[in-house]
Design a protein around this motif. Structure first.
Motif, PDB file in Angstrom:
ATOM      1  N   GLN A 117     -37.338 -64.327  -1.141  1.00  0.00           N
ATOM      2  CA  GLN A 117     -37.790 -64.799  -2.446  1.00  0.00           C
ATOM      3  C   GLN A 117     -39.314 -64.886  -2.514  1.00  0.00           C
ATOM      4  O   GLN A 117     -39.894 -64.835  -3.602  1.00  0.00           O
ATOM      5  CB  GLN A 117     -37.179 -66.160  -2.764  1.00  0.00           C
ATOM      6  CG  GLN A 117     -35.671 -66.163  -2.868  1.00  0.00           C
ATOM      7  CD  GLN A 117     -34.980 -66.202  -1.515  1.00  0.00           C
ATOM      8  OE1 GLN A 117     -34.525 -65.185  -1.000  1.00  0.00           O
ATOM      9  NE2 GLN A 117     -34.880 -67.378  -0.921  1.00  0.00           N
ATOM     10  N   GLY A 118     -39.973 -65.035  -1.350  1.00  0.00           N
ATOM     11  CA  GLY A 118     -41.424 -64.974  -1.317  1.00  0.00           C
ATOM     12  C   GLY A 118     -41.929 -63.550  -1.431  1.00  0.00           C
ATOM     13  O   GLY A 118     -42.913 -63.275  -2.120  1.00  0.00           O
ATOM     14  N   ALA A 119     -41.247 -62.619  -0.757  1.00  0.00           N
ATOM     15  CA  ALA A 119     -41.647 -61.216  -0.837  1.00  0.00           C
ATOM     16  C   ALA A 119     -41.542 -60.680  -2.264  1.00  0.00           C
ATOM     17  O   ALA A 119     -42.358 -59.855  -2.684  1.00  0.00           O
ATOM     18  CB  ALA A 119     -40.798 -60.376   0.112  1.00  0.00           C
ATOM     19  N   THR A 120     -40.531 -61.138  -3.019  1.00  0.00           N
ATOM     20  CA  THR A 120     -40.424 -60.680  -4.406  1.00  0.00           C
ATOM     21  C   THR A 120     -41.637 -61.112  -5.228  1.00  0.00           C
ATOM     22  O   THR A 120     -41.997 -60.448  -6.203  1.00  0.00           O
ATOM     23  CB  THR A 120     -39.143 -61.212  -5.072  1.00  0.00           C
ATOM     24  OG1 THR A 120     -39.183 -62.636  -5.152  1.00  0.00           O
ATOM     25  CG2 THR A 120     -37.895 -60.780  -4.318  1.00  0.00           C
ATOM     26  N   GLN A 121     -42.283 -62.209  -4.817  1.00  0.00           N
ATOM     27  CA  GLN A 121     -43.486 -62.653  -5.528  1.00  0.00           C
ATOM     28  C   GLN A 121     -44.665 -61.731  -5.250  1.00  0.00           C
ATOM     29  O   GLN A 121     -45.385 -61.314  -6.168  1.00  0.00           O
ATOM     30  CB  GLN A 121     -43.835 -64.080  -5.120  1.00  0.00           C
ATOM     31  CG  GLN A 121     -42.767 -65.099  -5.457  1.00  0.00           C
ATOM     32  CD  GLN A 121     -43.081 -66.466  -4.881  1.00  0.00           C
ATOM     33  OE1 GLN A 121     -44.131 -67.042  -5.168  1.00  0.00           O
ATOM     34  NE2 GLN A 121     -42.178 -66.984  -4.051  1.00  0.00           N
ATOM     35  N   TRP A 122     -44.889 -61.411  -3.967  1.00  0.00           N
ATOM     36  CA  TRP A 122     -45.974 -60.502  -3.638  1.00  0.00           C
ATOM     37  C   TRP A 122     -45.773 -59.149  -4.322  1.00  0.00           C
ATOM     38  O   TRP A 122     -46.736 -58.545  -4.831  1.00  0.00           O
ATOM     39  CB  TRP A 122     -46.051 -60.286  -2.131  1.00  0.00           C
ATOM     40  CG  TRP A 122     -46.537 -61.469  -1.350  1.00  0.00           C
ATOM     41  CD1 TRP A 122     -45.873 -62.132  -0.369  1.00  0.00           C
ATOM     42  CD2 TRP A 122     -47.807 -62.116  -1.475  1.00  0.00           C
ATOM     43  NE1 TRP A 122     -46.646 -63.156   0.126  1.00  0.00           N
ATOM     44  CE2 TRP A 122     -47.838 -63.159  -0.522  1.00  0.00           C
ATOM     45  CE3 TRP A 122     -48.926 -61.898  -2.291  1.00  0.00           C
ATOM     46  CZ2 TRP A 122     -48.946 -63.998  -0.383  1.00  0.00           C
ATOM     47  CZ3 TRP A 122     -50.026 -62.737  -2.146  1.00  0.00           C
ATOM     48  CH2 TRP A 122     -50.031 -63.765  -1.197  1.00  0.00           C
ATOM     49  N   ALA A 123     -44.522 -58.676  -4.329  1.00  0.00           N
ATOM     50  CA  ALA A 123     -44.246 -57.369  -4.943  1.00  0.00           C
ATOM     51  C   ALA A 123     -44.546 -57.393  -6.437  1.00  0.00           C
ATOM     52  O   ALA A 123     -45.226 -56.509  -6.962  1.00  0.00           O
ATOM     53  CB  ALA A 123     -42.790 -56.984  -4.694  1.00  0.00           C
ATOM     54  N   ALA A 124     -44.038 -58.400  -7.141  1.00  0.00           N
ATOM     55  CA  ALA A 124     -44.270 -58.484  -8.594  1.00  0.00           C
ATOM     56  C   ALA A 124     -45.749 -58.660  -8.903  1.00  0.00           C
ATOM     57  O   ALA A 124     -46.302 -58.005  -9.804  1.00  0.00           O
ATOM     58  CB  ALA A 124     -43.456 -59.634  -9.187  1.00  0.00           C
ATOM     59  N   ALA A 125     -46.435 -59.533  -8.148  1.00  0.00           N
ATOM     60  CA  ALA A 125     -47.843 -59.809  -8.425  1.00  0.00           C
ATOM     61  C   ALA A 125     -48.717 -58.589  -8.204  1.00  0.00           C
ATOM     62  O   ALA A 125     -49.779 -58.472  -8.823  1.00  0.00           O
ATOM     63  CB  ALA A 125     -48.324 -60.958  -7.552  1.00  0.00           C
TER      64      ALA A 125
END
Length: 568
Positions: A117-125
Motif C-alpha cells: 500500500q506504500g508502493a502504490t503511493q510512490w507509483a501514483a505520485a
C-alpha cells in the motif's frame, strides 16, 4: 449503510482509463460539509484495510476524513489481471482523480498505507495527479530493486518467497482452486528449509497463480525490468510531500532510507524548502509494537504513530497550522537501548568524512577466532599486539548459517559455531551511541570463490546475550584462478542502526559466508547473479582467510553527533 458511527458505502465503482472496474469501500462521518480524502490502495481485500498495523478507517473518518479503501487491479472485488506494481502508477493516478470527485470531497487527496500500500503511493505520485496533496508511505521502497527485493545485492528470498505464496494463494482462491490455496498456505508457513533448492524451482502453484515470482529471480541485477519499478528516478515526485515511516527491524528499512535520502536530494536540486518527514521506530514489518524480538522497548515505543499520521494529513489536507509542526525535525527516530526518541535534520551519509567514527581493529590472541570461545578480539588500538596468522572459516553451501530476520534476537548460541569468525571487544567503560551504517573492511582471501562475506554486528549484554544490531554482505572472489591467488580488500556496508550501548556492554562482530534465508545463499564458485536456476549439485564449499593482525581489517562505527568528541 452505517457502521461504527460513520456512513459506509460498499463497492464504490471506479472505472479506469482502459475500462477496468475497480471497487472501493468509502467511509464518511455524518454531515454534508466537504471533506479531504484519504485513499488506500491494496491487494489483500479492502475489508482488511491494513488494520494489522493501522487504525480502522472508522477512526480516520471520525477525525473528519472521507476514507477510501480500494482493491487494486485483479485483487479482491476489482476486475483485471494482477501483476505486482506494474499498473499502480496509471491506476493510482486515475484512482486519485476519481476520489477527488466523489460527493463531499473537497478535492484534496492524501494516500496512506504500508508495504504494498506504500508502493502504490510512490507509483501514483510519480505521475503527479493534480489532486494528490500528500502521501504517507510506510515500510516500503520507491526503488523496488535496491530497497526491497535485492537489498545489498542479494535476493531477500525468505521474505519474498513467502510473500509469493501468499499472493498465489489469493489468486488460487479467486480461481476456485481450493487444493492450490491450501498448498500455498502451507508453504507460507514452512518455506526456508536449507534443503529447498533452487530458488527458481518449478513450483506448479507459483507458475500457475503467481508467475511474477520467476521474473523477480530471473532479473538478479538492476535492468529495464526493475527500472519500471523505480519511481524516484527524476524530480517528478519531489513536489508531493511525504511522511515516511520505517522500522529498525523491517526488512525494507533500506528502501525507506533510500527514498528519504532521494527526496531530500531532489528538494535541494530543485531549490525547494524541505517538507518531508521520516519516522523510524523499533518495529518489524508487522506489528508496530513495544515488544519486538524478545525485547521490551518501553511504553513510548509506538511513537504515537496514529496521531503522527493524523497531524501530517491535517496539515496538508486541512491546512491546520500547528505551531509545533514546523519545529519538528525532518528525522525522528527511536534510539535502541536508551528508549528515547531523537531528532535530526538529515540521515547520515554512509562513510562520510564529516561524521564522527570509532574504529575497532580485528585481531586475535594466538588462538583461532572461530566461535565466540576462540581468540578473536576487537581493539580500539591500531597495531595492538596480535598474532599475524589469518583466521579461516569454511562455508559449506549445503549447510548455510541461518538468519531469518533483522530482529534483535539473542545470537550467542549461534556464535559458538566454528563456521563463524567471532571478534569481541572489551567491556565499554562508558555508554556509546551509534547513529548510522557500520562498515567492515577486511583483507581476505577466498578459495573456491566467488562467495559471500557476511558481517553481523551484535551488542553483548553482561549476561552474555548477543542482540543483533546490524548486518551486511558483499561478494568476494580471490584465489578462484591460479594466476589470481592473492588477498583482496573487501568492504562490507551494513544496515543503518541507532543504538545506545551502556557501559559494560561489548561489541561483537561475526564474519561468515551466509545469512539464510535473509539473503539468498551463495552456492560458491559461480557469481550470485548467475546461480538462481542451478540445482543442489552446484552447492560447494568456500574457504575464506581473514587477516586479523590488529591493522589490516577493521570495523568502522558511526557515532551519534553528541558522542563525536569521544571518537578514537
Amino acid at each position: 449503510m452505517h457502521f461504527g458511527g460513520v456512513q459506509l458505502q460498499r463497492n464504490a465503482l471506479c472505472v479506469l482509463r482502459d475500462g477496468t472496474k475497480l471497487y472501493a469501500d468509502v467511509y464518511c462521518p455524518g454531515g454534508t460539509e466537504p471533506l479531504p480524502v484519504l485513499l488506500m490502495r491494496q491487494p489483500y481485500g479492502k475489508s482488511l484495510a491494513s488494520t494489522v498495523t493501522y487504525a480502522h478507517p472508522v477512526w480516520y473518518a471520525s477525525q473528519g476524513y472521507m476514507v477510501v479503501v480500494q482493491d487494486v487491479r485483479g485483487r479482491g472485488e476489482s476486475e483485471g489481471a494482477f501483476y505486482p506494481y506494474l499498473h499502480e502508477a496509471e491506476d493510482g493516478y486515475d484512482a486519485v482523480e476519481w476520489a477527488a470527485k466523489l460527493p463531499r470531497s473537497n478535492c484534496k487527496v492524501g494516500m496512506y498505507g504500508f508495504s504494498y500500500q506504500g508502493a502504490t503511493q510512490w507509483a501514483a505520485a510519480s505521475l503527479q495527479p493534480p489532486h494528490l496533496a500528500a502521501i504517507a508511505p510506510a515500510m516500503c521502497a520507491s526503488d523496488m530493486y535496491r530497497g526491497a527485493f535485492y537489498p545489498r545485492g542479494s535476493f531477500a528470498v525468505g521474505e519474498l518467497r513467502t510473500w509469493a505464496y501468499q499472493l498465489a494463494r489469493d489468486t488460487a482462491r479467486r480461481a476456485g482452486d481450493a487444493e492450490a490455496e491450501s498448498y500455498c498456505t502451507r508453504m507460507m508457513a514452512k518455506w526456508g528449509d536449507p534443503a529447498q533448492l533452487p530458488v527458481r524451482d518449478a513450483d506448479d502453484a507459483l507458475q500457475r497463480y503467481f508467475p511474477a515470482y520467476y521474473d523477480w529471480v530471473e532479473h538478479p541485477e538492476y535492468d529495464a525490468y526493475w527500472e519500471q519499478f523505480n519511481w524516484l528516478q527524476s524530480d517528478a515526485n519531489a513536489t508531493v510531500p511525504a511522511l515516511l515511516i520505517g522500522g529498525w527491524y523491517d526488512y525494507i528499512l533500506d528502501g525507506t532510507l533510500l527514498s528519504f535520502r532521494t527526496l531530500q536530494r531532489l528538494r535541494k536540486e530543485k531549490g525547494e524548502a524541505p517538507c518531508d518527514r521520516l519516522l523510524i521506530g523499533p518495529w518489524d514489518h508487522i506489528p508496530w509494537g513495544r515488544r519486538t524480538g524478545g525485547v521490551d522497548h518501553g511504553a513510548t515505543a509506538d511513537g504515537d504513530v496514529h496521531r503522527e499520521q493524523l497531524r501530517w494529513f491535517d496539515y496538508w489536507l486541512k491546512g491546520k497550522e500547528e505551531a509545533s509542526f514546523a519545529q519538528v525535525p525532518p528525522v525522528r527516530y527511536y534510539e535502541l537501548g536508551s528508549g528515547e526518541w531523537r531528532g535530526a535534520d538529515a540521515l547520515p551519509e554512509p562513510r562520510s568524512a564529516n561524521e564522527g567514527k570509532r574504529t575497532l581493529y580485528l585481531g586475535n590472541d594466538g588462538r583461532p577466532a572461530n566461535g565466540s570461545l576462540g581468540g578473536g578480539k576487537l581493539s580500539a588500538d591500531r597495531g595492538a599486539p596480535s598474532v599475524d596468522i589469518p583466521d579461516v572459516f569454511v562455508y559449506d553451501a549445503r549447510l548455510p548459517m541461518g538468519m531469518d530476520s533483522y530482529l534483535p534476537v539473542d545470537r550467542s548460541a549461534a556464535q559458538e559455531r566454528y563456521e563463524i569468525l567471532v571478534y569481541t571487544g572489551e567491556p565499554l567503560t562508558e555508554a556509546l551511541s551509534l547513529y548510522g551504517a557500520p562498515t567492515v573492511a577486511v583483507r581476505c582471501q577466498a578459495l573456491g570463490g566467488p562467495t559471500d562475506l557476511v558481517a553481523v554486528l551484535t551488542a553483548v549484554d553482561p549476561d552474555g546475550a548477543a542482540r543483533l544490531l546490524s548486518v551486511g554482505r558483499a561478494e568476494i572472489d580471490s584465489g578462484a584462478r591460479p594466476a589470481d591467488d592473492g588477498p583482496c580488500e573487501a568492504t562490507v556496508p551494513m544496515r543503518m542502526t541507532a543504538a545506545r550501548l551502556p557501559a559494560g556492554a561489548r561489541l561483537r562482530l561475526e564474519l561468515t559466508g551466509s545469512a539464510f534465508p535473509l539473503f539468498a545463499r551463495h552456492m560458491n564458485g559461480v557469481r550470485l547473479a548467475e546461480q538462481f536456476g542451478l540445482g543442489p549439485e552446484h552447492l560447494h564449499m568456500a574457504t575464506v582467510a581473514v587477516r586479523a593482525n590488529g591493522t589490516s581489517s577493521f570495523l568502522e562505527l558511526p557515532l551519534a553527533p553528541d558522542t563525536h568528541n569521544h571518537n578514537e
